[in-house]
Design an enzyme around this catalytic site. Structure first.
Site, PDB file in Angstrom:
ATOM      1  N   GLU A 124      -5.906  18.170   3.142  1.00 52.57           N
ATOM      2  CA  GLU A 124      -6.823  17.042   2.955  1.00 52.57           C
ATOM      3  C   GLU A 124      -6.081  15.708   2.929  1.00 52.57           C
ATOM      4  O   GLU A 124      -6.599  14.687   3.399  1.00 52.57           O
ATOM      5  CB  GLU A 124      -7.652  17.207   1.685  1.00 52.57           C
ATOM      6  CG  GLU A 124      -6.866  17.404   0.409  1.00 52.57           C
ATOM      7  CD  GLU A 124      -6.578  18.856   0.100  1.00 52.57           C
ATOM      8  OE1 GLU A 124      -6.414  19.168  -1.101  1.00 52.57           O
ATOM      9  OE2 GLU A 124      -6.527  19.689   1.046  1.00 52.57           O
ATOM     10  N   GLU A 168       0.980   5.751   0.573  1.00 49.82           N
ATOM     11  CA  GLU A 168       0.356   7.018   0.957  1.00 49.82           C
ATOM     12  C   GLU A 168       1.022   8.110   0.125  1.00 49.82           C
ATOM     13  O   GLU A 168       2.226   8.016  -0.187  1.00 49.82           O
ATOM     14  CB  GLU A 168       0.512   7.292   2.450  1.00 49.82           C
ATOM     15  CG  GLU A 168      -0.128   6.246   3.351  1.00 49.82           C
ATOM     16  CD  GLU A 168      -1.630   6.090   3.177  1.00 49.82           C
ATOM     17  OE1 GLU A 168      -2.276   7.045   2.684  1.00 49.82           O
ATOM     18  OE2 GLU A 168      -2.151   5.018   3.512  1.00 49.82           O
ATOM     19  N   ASP A 192      -2.094  -0.827   6.529  1.00 51.33           N
ATOM     20  CA  ASP A 192      -3.097  -1.171   5.525  1.00 51.33           C
ATOM     21  C   ASP A 192      -2.663  -2.374   4.696  1.00 51.33           C
ATOM     22  O   ASP A 192      -3.502  -3.189   4.297  1.00 51.33           O
ATOM     23  CB  ASP A 192      -3.370   0.033   4.624  1.00 51.33           C
ATOM     24  CG  ASP A 192      -4.176   1.114   5.331  1.00 51.33           C
ATOM     25  OD1 ASP A 192      -4.525   0.925   6.515  1.00 51.33           O
ATOM     26  OD2 ASP A 192      -4.451   2.157   4.709  1.00 51.33           O
ATOM     27  N   HIS A 207      -5.096   6.119   7.957  1.00 53.58           N
ATOM     28  CA  HIS A 207      -4.446   5.307   6.943  1.00 53.58           C
ATOM     29  C   HIS A 207      -2.939   5.257   7.230  1.00 53.58           C
ATOM     30  O   HIS A 207      -2.340   6.243   7.645  1.00 53.58           O
ATOM     31  CB  HIS A 207      -4.668   5.911   5.556  1.00 53.58           C
ATOM     32  CG  HIS A 207      -6.059   5.738   5.052  1.00 53.58           C
ATOM     33  ND1 HIS A 207      -6.339   5.305   3.775  1.00 53.58           N
ATOM     34  CD2 HIS A 207      -7.248   5.938   5.640  1.00 53.58           C
ATOM     35  CE1 HIS A 207      -7.646   5.253   3.609  1.00 53.58           C
ATOM     36  NE2 HIS A 207      -8.218   5.642   4.735  1.00 53.58           N
ATOM     37  N   ASP A 215       0.856  -1.178   0.000  1.00 59.36           N
ATOM     38  CA  ASP A 215       0.000   0.000   0.000  1.00 59.36           C
ATOM     39  C   ASP A 215       0.897   1.233   0.000  1.00 59.36           C
ATOM     40  O   ASP A 215       2.063   1.163   0.416  1.00 59.36           O
ATOM     41  CB  ASP A 215      -0.924   0.010   1.222  1.00 59.36           C
ATOM     42  CG  ASP A 215      -1.916   1.170   1.172  1.00 59.36           C
ATOM     43  OD1 ASP A 215      -2.620   1.311   0.161  1.00 59.36           O
ATOM     44  OD2 ASP A 215      -1.969   1.951   2.146  1.00 59.36           O
TER      45      ASP A 215
END
Length: 233
Positions: free
Chosen positions: A52, A9, A155, A150, A7
């Protein structure tokens, strides 16, 4: 078979508009079993962190400022993944960022033929259902109580468990005597042979008294339908 569940980010949604990779987490699996080997790294994106994005993963520009650039760790990452298939949730997104970073380093990109997308697998297995990682963890009873935000490695670890469930990996056959195969979800019941006592057939013919009562009853019927049928024939 060796597979890597991973995963990422990022600072945003699209590497073509300047978004960068800031974290990657990988979990090694062999025959759908996690080996305990992982790869995890944070990267300095050399840019600001949109509010965000930070709200999703909690990684600030300040936190990432002293982390290595992707180019400094690209070799370690490529060594870890080797030539294994790469499993990700909405894999096109993660592949897009990894290949954008590799391209900026002047390195060969990872072929999408190695891509296994758990969203696509889940869509086929559970049509119409929610397909987020949270929703699939709930469906399969996977504990995600420690997932407050997250995180790439966390994850990836959760996704590894989801991937096992999606592909039926926990129902690996167990070989038994006489070639019988069961799965983890099967139940085998062995019934002992029981010596049964022989019983002769019971007589079912009508007695003379029963026949006499039946004939007396028939005699009381008026125009029985079977007689009309016999005449009509």
């Amino acid at each position: 078979m060796r597979e890597i569940v991973f995963d990422t980010e990022t600072t945003g949604l699209d590497p073509r508009t300047g978004d960068r990779l800031v974290e990657i987490g990988c979990v090694e699996m062999v025959n759908k079993v996690a080996t305990g080997r992982v790869y995890h790294e944070y990267f300095n994106p050399d840019r600001d962190m949109p509010a965000e994005a930070e709200a999703v993963h909690g990684l600030s520009a300040t936190f990432l400022s002293d982390k290595p650039r992707f180019a400094e760790k690209a070799g370690e990452f490529l060594d870890f993944i080797g030539d294994a298939p790469l499993v990700a949730h909405n894999a096109g997104f993660d592949f897009g960022f990894i290949n954008a970073e590799l391209g900026m380093c002047g390195l060969e990109i990872v072929s999408t033929t190695r891509m296994i997308d758990t969203v696509q697998i889940a869509r086929k297995k559970h049509p119409g259902a929610k397909l987020s990682l949270d929703a699939l963890c709930t469906r399969y009873g996977i504990d995600r109580s420690h997932r407050t935000m997250h995180g790439a490695l966390l994850d990836a670890e959760l996704l590894a468990q989801v991937y096992v469930e999606l592909t039926g990996g926990r129902q690996i056959g167990l070989e038994l005597a006489a070639g019988t195969t069961i799965t983890e979800t099967s139940t085998v019941v062995e019934t002992a042979h029981v010596q049964r006592e022989f019983r002769p057939a019971r007589p079912h013919a009508a007695s003379a008294e029963e026949i006499e009562r039946h004939e007396a009853f028939i005699a009381t019927l008026k125009d029985p339908i079977w007689i009309k049928g016999a005449v009509a024939g």
